[in-house]
Design an enzyme around this catalytic site. Structure first.
Site, PDB file in Angstrom:
ATOM      1  CG  ASP A  37     -10.861 -11.381  -4.504  1.00 13.42           C
ATOM      2  OD1 ASP A  37     -10.658 -11.251  -5.729  1.00 13.42           O
ATOM      3  OD2 ASP A  37     -10.031 -11.883  -3.732  1.00 13.42           O
ATOM      4  CG  ASP A  52     -10.605  -2.458  -8.870  1.00  8.33           C
ATOM      5  OD1 ASP A  52      -9.577  -2.519  -8.150  1.00  8.33           O
ATOM      6  OD2 ASP A  52     -10.581  -2.106 -10.066  1.00  8.33           O
ATOM      7  CB  VAL A  53      -8.699  -2.230  -3.219  1.00 14.32           C
ATOM      8  CG1 VAL A  53      -9.364  -3.337  -2.412  1.00 14.32           C
ATOM      9  CG2 VAL A  53      -7.465  -2.743  -3.955  1.00 14.32           C
ATOM     10  CG  ASN A  79      -4.438 -10.467   1.840  1.00 15.85           C
ATOM     11  OD1 ASN A  79      -3.305 -10.811   2.163  1.00 15.85           O
ATOM     12  ND2 ASN A  79      -5.081 -11.008   0.809  1.00 15.85           N
ATOM     13  CE1 TYR A 144       4.127  -6.948  -3.641  1.00 18.67           C
ATOM     14  CE2 TYR A 144       6.203  -7.632  -2.642  1.00 18.67           C
ATOM     15  CZ  TYR A 144       4.820  -7.680  -2.690  1.00 18.67           C
ATOM     16  OH  TYR A 144       4.129  -8.458  -1.792  1.00 18.67           O
ATOM     17  CE  LYS A 148       2.441  -5.712  -0.439  1.00 21.76           C
ATOM     18  NZ  LYS A 148       1.076  -5.825   0.128  1.00 21.76           N
ATOM     19  CB  THR A 179       0.413 -16.926  -2.736  1.00 22.74           C
ATOM     20  OG1 THR A 179       1.409 -16.162  -3.441  1.00 22.74           O
ATOM     21  CG2 THR A 179       0.618 -16.779  -1.243  1.00 22.74           C
TER      22      THR A 179
END
Length: 247
Positions: A37, A52-53, A79, A144, A148, A179
């Site tokens: 994370d 950091d992805v 995720n 978004y 996805k 969330t």
């Protein structure tokens, strides 16, 4: 020890929301779990690693550190992700690139770094967190949804490529989940109560999906008990995609 006894899991975005709920479920069922994370503050028995992805060097360093700490990897949960609002006209190119860097290329980077370790596992499994936005047309979600949708297609392609390595690849499609990200969206709304009611109403079950419900679905797909399941997309959306109710 539970069904994940002796297994090692890595969860991206694992310090909050669905990621944290997933990490805790896996740990409760016997896995040793590392969380990647940007703010990796987690409590034991979880172990946090900063990454950091959107940055390949950061990902490779964190994955290697996590694998070294755990003694290998058996399960990867991709995720980490960010949201975006607006129609196809509303976001500039830089925002499209930013969202794809995290939501799509982030999955690529972490998977690429984890694969040498997963190939050494007898129970290799990857689960990607996708979205109802990949399977249903939602207003104000063009950017978004497209990110996805790419994750869903990538999941199927990865499943085909990695089946000979004994690595299963699946994804979950959460509906609107309760969330921190949804909380921030509600905070920005002119009428947060009305906006929450609208989000709840569009799901046939009449409520938001919980992070724990998504986490349990991820654990099912990651489990050695699901050894014949690969290339699957599991909806956890309160019936949003498949049901057409008469009110």
């Amino acid at each position: 020890m539970g069904e994940f006894g002796g297994l090692r899991a890595l969860v991206t975005g694992g310090a909050s929301g669905i990621g944290l709920a997933t990490a805790l479920v896996l740990a409760e069922r016997g896995a040793r779990v590392a969380c990647l994370d940007v703010n990796p503050a987690v409590d034991g028995p979880l172990t946090g690693f900063r990454a950091d992805v959107a940055d390949d060097a950061s990902v490779r360093e964190a994955v290697e550190a996590a694998a070294a700490e755990l003694g290998g990897l058996d399960v990867l949960v991709n995720n980490a992700g960010i949201g975006a609002q607006g129609t196809v006209e509303d976001n500039p190119d830089d925002e499209w690139r930013r969202v794809f860097e995290v939501n799509v290329f982030g999955v690529v980077r972490v998977t690429r770094a984890a694969l040498p370790h997963l190939r050494r596992s007898a129970h290799g499994a990857i689960v990607n967190t996708c979205s109802i936005a990949a399977t249903a047309g939602l207003p104000q979600r063009a950017l978004y949804s497209s990110s996805k949708g790419a994750v869903a297609a990538l999941t199927r392609a990865m499943a085909a490529d990695l089946i000979e390595d004994g690595i299963r690849v699946n994804c979950v499609h959460p509906g609107t989940a309760d969330t921190p990200w949804i909380g921030r969206l509600l905070d920005k709304a002119d009428d947060p109560v009305a906006e929450r009611a609208a989000l709840e109403a569009r799901q046939p079950m009449g409520r938001l999906v919980s992070a724990d419900e998504v986490a349990t679905a991820i654990a099912y797909l990651a489990s050695p008990h699901s050894g014949a399941t690969t290339g699957a997309e599991l909806a956890v959306d309160g019936g949003m995609q498949g049901l057409r109710l008469r009110r």
